[in-house]
Each structure stands twice: as structure tokens, then as C-alpha cells.
Design an enzyme around this catalytic site. Structure first.
Site, PDB file in Angstrom:
ATOM      1  N   SER A  96       1.003  -1.382   0.095  1.00 20.83           N
ATOM      2  CA  SER A  96      -0.016  -0.109   0.008  1.00 20.83           C
ATOM      3  C   SER A  96       0.872   1.130  -0.095  1.00 20.83           C
ATOM      4  O   SER A  96       1.466   1.547  -0.788  1.00 20.83           O
ATOM      5  CB  SER A  96      -0.991   0.052   1.385  1.00 20.83           C
ATOM      6  OG  SER A  96      -2.051   0.777   1.095  1.00 20.83           O
ATOM      7  N   HIS A 232      -8.068  -5.711   1.321  1.00 26.27           N
ATOM      8  CA  HIS A 232      -6.738  -4.984   1.416  1.00 26.27           C
ATOM      9  C   HIS A 232      -5.488  -5.375   2.138  1.00 26.27           C
ATOM     10  O   HIS A 232      -4.400  -5.373   1.737  1.00 26.27           O
ATOM     11  CB  HIS A 232      -7.014  -3.352   1.818  1.00 26.27           C
ATOM     12  CG  HIS A 232      -5.944  -2.434   1.457  1.00 26.27           C
ATOM     13  ND1 HIS A 232      -5.375  -2.152   0.403  1.00 26.27           N
ATOM     14  CD2 HIS A 232      -5.393  -1.643   2.515  1.00 26.27           C
ATOM     15  CE1 HIS A 232      -4.459  -1.342   0.363  1.00 26.27           C
ATOM     16  NE2 HIS A 232      -4.326  -0.888   1.705  1.00 26.27           N
TER      17      HIS A 232
END
Length: 260
Positions: A96, A232
Site C-alpha cells: 500500500s 486490502h
């Protein structure tokens, strides 16, 4: 600041391995600390030494002001790691926000010091110059309530933090600061690859779609994308973590031969 104190402040290394074939430098996700990656040093075999980057404003650096831009991160990390990068093969991993800092770091190290990693591992993010990234909504200025809802939707934040207002008060500023850095980070799509090493990307199948393919532009070497089950924070799942660590081990154990 002497080298040793700077190193210990910025890099968390649970298992020092002077005999390691390669070093894996891990950059945290937004708001994250170094411990998740530092423990990889205990899971990976003796041929790999793990350096987990610890940014200001968290863990043992809680009293230090957050960085405001990507260049501050690059200057500090390279400032302590430069001798190590010259010493033996290194690779980078980032998830990320960490994928963005990994990209910025490898580009900077190559352009400024002409040093190249033996492998780049990127996870859970679009390339910083991709349309997907450039059109992503800005999150750093959301109200606390909206921010919290967004965090919950991503998953991966420990329930004990979400349920504890005091813990949240400590966690949210670091997350906002990192998002502010990445939202203001701009770079151009490479007109020619600046790396020749392999680049491998991972992502969660249920996460919002990321433009991982755009990372192909950074290297003339092998490029690979692997999708794993989950959203995620898919990499916090033990089975997914094992897949990633096994993959990195396989590629880094041969790094010395490629490096010579």
C-alpha cells in the site's frame, strides 16, 4: 548522529544475520510500524536479513514529528542504509503506502547512487503515475468519523484499536500523515525502465482494483503479478503470508549468484 544510533532508530532488525546472502528492506503501510515486518526475520531462513523501516511518529519514535513529504523519508532511510546497500544484495518490499515508498526509494537510489535492488516486491497499490492512482479520492482530510468508516471498510485494523478511543487517537495522526505524503507524491511514468531486476506484485482479490500492471514500466526485467484471496490487508492472513515469504525466499536465495 552517529551511524549506529541512526540505524537503530530508523531500522528495526529482530534477527541480525551477518552471514545473510541478501537483505530485505520493508516499508510500512500507512500508519503502520515496523514490528509486523521485523518478525519476518524470524520466519525467513538464515540467508535473508530483514530490515523493517520505522518512520517518525510511531513506536520508539512517537515523540518525533511526522514527515511531510516523500523526500524526507528517502533522505532519512538512504542516510542510514547507504553503507549497507553497497555491502551486499538488497531487495525491497512494501504494501500500500509502503509500495509507493518502495517505488520512490528504488528510483531515487538508482538515479542518485546508481545502486539497484536484486528484486522489488510491491503489494496492494497502483503505480504512483497510473491513472487509477491519480484519480483516487483524497482521504487525508476526511473528518475523524468518515476516516474511521473508511478504515473499517478496508479491514485489517485490529478490533482492539477500533474499539479503543485512546488507541485510535494515537493511531489516526500517523495514518493521516502518511496518506498526506502519498497524496502529494508525484512522479512521471518512466519513459524507459530504470531497473533491470525482476519486479513482483501481489494484491488481494477482493480489494479495490489496483493498476499493478503499470509498475511494469519501471523495469526491463521479469514482471509478475500474483492475486491472493482477501481484501486490502490480505497479507495479514497466515496462508497468504506464507505464500509471499516462500516466493521471496525462493527468489532471494539465488540473488547472490545473480549479483556476482
Amino acid at each position: 548522529m552517529n551511524f549506529k544510533s541512526g540505524m537503530d532508530k530508523v531500522i528495526n532488525c529482530f534477527n541480525k544475520r551477518p552471514e545473510a546472502v541478501a537483505r530485505l528492506i520493508c516499508f510500512p503501510w500507512a500508519g503502520g510500524g515496523s514490528i509486523h515486518y521485523a518478525r519476518w526475520g524470524r520466519l525467513l531462513n538464515h540467508s535473508i536479513e530483514v530490515y523493517a523501516v520505522r518512520l517518525p511518529g510511531r513506536e520508539g519514535r512517537g515523540k518525533e514529528p511526522f514527515f511531510q513529504n516523500m523526500q524526507q523519508i528517502l533522505d532519512e532511510v538512504l542516510g542510514v542504509l547507504l553503507p549497507e546497500l553497497k555491502e551486499k544484495p538488497f531487495a525491497v518490499f512494501g504494501h500500500s503506502f509502503g509500495a509507493m515508498t518502495s517505488y520512490a526509494f528504488t528510483e531515487y537510489v538508482k538515479n542518485v547512487r546508481n545502486l539497484e535492488p536484486v528484486h522489488v516486491f510491491l503489494s496492494g497499490a497502483s503505480a504512483p503515475y497510473s491513472e487509477t492512482r491519480l484519480q483516487a479520492p483524497r482521504r487525508s482530510h476526511l473528518s475523524d468519523e468518515e476516516f474511521l468508516q473508511w478504515m473499517i471498510s478496508l479491514g485489517g485494523t485490529p478490533p482492539e484499536i477500533l474499539a479503543n478511543p485512546e488507541a485510535l487517537k494515537l493511531f489516526l495522526p500517523a495514518l493521516r500523515a502518511d496518506l498526506n505524503v502519498v497524496e502529494n507524491y508525484r512522479c512521471s511514468r518512466p519513459t524507459a525502465p530504470f531497473l533491470s531486476c525482476p519486479v513482483s506484485c501481489f494484491d488481494g482479490k477482493e480489494d479495490l482494483p489496483h493498476d499493478l500492471q503499470a509498475f511494469r514500466a519501471m523495469t526491463s526485467g521479469d514482471f509478475n503479478v500474483q492475486m491472493l484471496p482477501g481484501s486490502h490487508f490480505y497479507l495479514k492472513n497466515a496462508a497468504n503470508e506464507k505464500v509471499i515469504l516462500d516466493y521471496m525466499t525462493k527468489h532471494l536465495e539465488t540473488a547472490e549468484m545473480d549479483y556476482l
